[in-house]
Design a protein around this motif. Sequence first.
Motif, short mmCIF file in Angstrom:
data_model
loop_
_atom_site.label_atom_id
_atom_site.label_comp_id
_atom_site.label_asym_id
_atom_site.label_seq_id
_atom_site.Cartn_x
_atom_site.Cartn_y
_atom_site.Cartn_z
N GLN A 122 -2.50 8.15 4.36
CA GLN A 122 -2.68 7.03 5.16
C GLN A 122 -1.98 5.70 5.16
O GLN A 122 -2.22 4.85 5.98
CB GLN A 122 -4.28 6.63 4.82
CG GLN A 122 -4.31 6.30 3.36
CD GLN A 122 -5.98 5.87 3.08
OE1 GLN A 122 -6.48 5.18 3.82
NE2 GLN A 122 -6.53 6.00 1.97
N TYR A 123 -1.10 5.73 4.22
CA TYR A 123 -0.26 4.63 4.24
C TYR A 123 1.24 4.57 4.74
O TYR A 123 1.56 5.80 5.16
CB TYR A 123 -0.07 4.00 2.78
CG TYR A 123 -1.65 3.54 2.37
CD1 TYR A 123 -2.44 2.69 3.00
CD2 TYR A 123 -2.03 4.15 0.94
CE1 TYR A 123 -3.62 2.50 2.53
CE2 TYR A 123 -3.29 3.67 0.62
CZ TYR A 123 -4.26 2.84 1.38
OH TYR A 123 -5.33 2.45 0.79
N ASP A 124 1.85 3.64 4.94
CA ASP A 124 3.16 3.72 5.62
C ASP A 124 4.39 4.07 4.72
O ASP A 124 5.46 4.61 5.19
CB ASP A 124 3.45 2.38 6.33
CG ASP A 124 2.68 1.88 7.31
OD1 ASP A 124 2.03 2.69 8.05
OD2 ASP A 124 2.45 0.81 7.67
N TRP A 125 4.14 3.82 3.42
CA TRP A 125 5.16 4.00 2.54
C TRP A 125 4.74 5.11 1.51
O TRP A 125 3.50 5.30 1.06
CB TRP A 125 5.65 2.94 1.59
CG TRP A 125 6.42 1.99 2.44
CD1 TRP A 125 6.22 0.98 3.26
CD2 TRP A 125 7.87 2.07 2.71
NE1 TRP A 125 7.37 0.62 3.91
CE2 TRP A 125 8.34 0.94 3.25
CE3 TRP A 125 9.12 3.04 2.09
CZ2 TRP A 125 9.82 0.74 3.71
CZ3 TRP A 125 10.15 2.69 2.34
CH2 TRP A 125 10.77 1.82 3.11
N LYS B 83 0.90 -1.11 0.06
CA LYS B 83 -0.02 0.08 0.02
C LYS B 83 1.11 1.28 0.04
O LYS B 83 1.83 1.14 0.59
CB LYS B 83 -0.96 0.04 1.16
CG LYS B 83 -2.00 -1.23 1.20
CD LYS B 83 -2.90 -1.27 2.56
CE LYS B 83 -3.69 -2.44 2.58
NZ LYS B 83 -4.48 -2.38 3.76
N ILE B 84 0.51 2.10 -0.79
CA ILE B 84 1.38 3.50 -0.96
C ILE B 84 0.70 4.57 -1.34
O ILE B 84 -0.61 4.63 -1.76
CB ILE B 84 2.12 3.07 -2.33
CG1 ILE B 84 3.48 4.24 -2.44
CG2 ILE B 84 1.63 2.96 -3.53
CD1 ILE B 84 4.42 3.99 -3.47
N SER B 85 1.25 5.66 -0.70
CA SER B 85 0.68 7.13 -0.78
C SER B 85 1.42 7.87 -1.75
O SER B 85 2.67 7.91 -1.50
CB SER B 85 0.29 7.76 0.52
OG SER B 85 -0.57 6.95 1.37
N TYR C 291 -3.65 2.23 -3.03
CA TYR C 291 -2.79 3.48 -3.18
C TYR C 291 -3.78 4.69 -3.20
O TYR C 291 -4.98 4.48 -3.39
CB TYR C 291 -2.21 3.24 -4.58
CG TYR C 291 -2.91 3.85 -5.74
CD1 TYR C 291 -2.74 4.98 -6.24
CD2 TYR C 291 -3.91 2.97 -6.47
CE1 TYR C 291 -3.55 5.42 -7.50
CE2 TYR C 291 -4.59 3.48 -7.41
CZ TYR C 291 -4.44 4.52 -8.01
OH TYR C 291 -5.20 5.14 -9.14
N GLU C 292 -3.08 5.58 -2.98
CA GLU C 292 -3.91 6.92 -3.19
C GLU C 292 -2.77 7.93 -3.60
O GLU C 292 -1.59 7.81 -3.56
CB GLU C 292 -4.51 7.41 -1.71
CG GLU C 292 -3.17 7.58 -0.61
CD GLU C 292 -3.66 8.27 0.56
OE1 GLU C 292 -4.88 8.48 0.95
OE2 GLU C 292 -2.82 8.30 1.66
#
Length: 239
Positions: free
Chosen positions: A83-86, A2-4, A33-34
């Motif tokens: 909202q994501y860790d990476w 999951k990636i922002s 993703y966002e």
Amino acid sequence: MKISVVVPVHNETDNVGTLIAEIHQALHSQDAYEMLFVDDGSTDDTLLKLKQAMQAYPALRVLQHQKACGQSRAIHSGVTAAQYDWIATLDGDGQNDPADIPNLMTALSEHDSEQLWMLAGFRHQRNDTGWRRFSSRFANAVRQAFLHDQTPDSGCGLKLFRRDKFLALPYFDHIHRFMPAMIRMAGGEVISVKVNHRARSHGQSKYGTLDRLTAGVVDLLGVIWLKKRHSLPIISEVK
């Protein structure tokens, strides 16, 4: 994974639509993703174009600075809201290629290390004027001589890094140019990955050579000051 994806933009009305579509194309097959586009006080139709794009791209989020605060602050606003860790960042002018984001993610998966906090893009073939290529090489050489960040292209906007580690760094204006050095100072590892670099299709650069040089010298001195006064203790609990 999951990636922002955080993209700072200022007066990029002709670039944001294409860039959004390219990010979607590169990442739509991911688990989640966002895209967070941070409009840094644009005075053209950039914000309007972003609002229109939100109707077609559910993964798109838009933040707005009421007045321009600079690229580093826009990145910080986007990372804070993510909202994501990476986090993946790229410049809003379209010169970074979103297709390189999966390549950075692949490189991350190939390095099984909890200490790997950042993957920095390396524009090994710059698509810029000769003067800009020279000034960039000169700046990187000076930065490397003083900071020893082991990063050939610290100024590349395309990076992949851990959100929590970034937010733990001391913030200052123009930190985006010194992130590898700051990450290493905090105890993390940084590796560089070759990425594509494209010519600007629309608009013009927001930085001139003189103002970039002046700010760079002041900021370099500040980072040197921070580095000299920073320590990483080796801690163990006595049983």
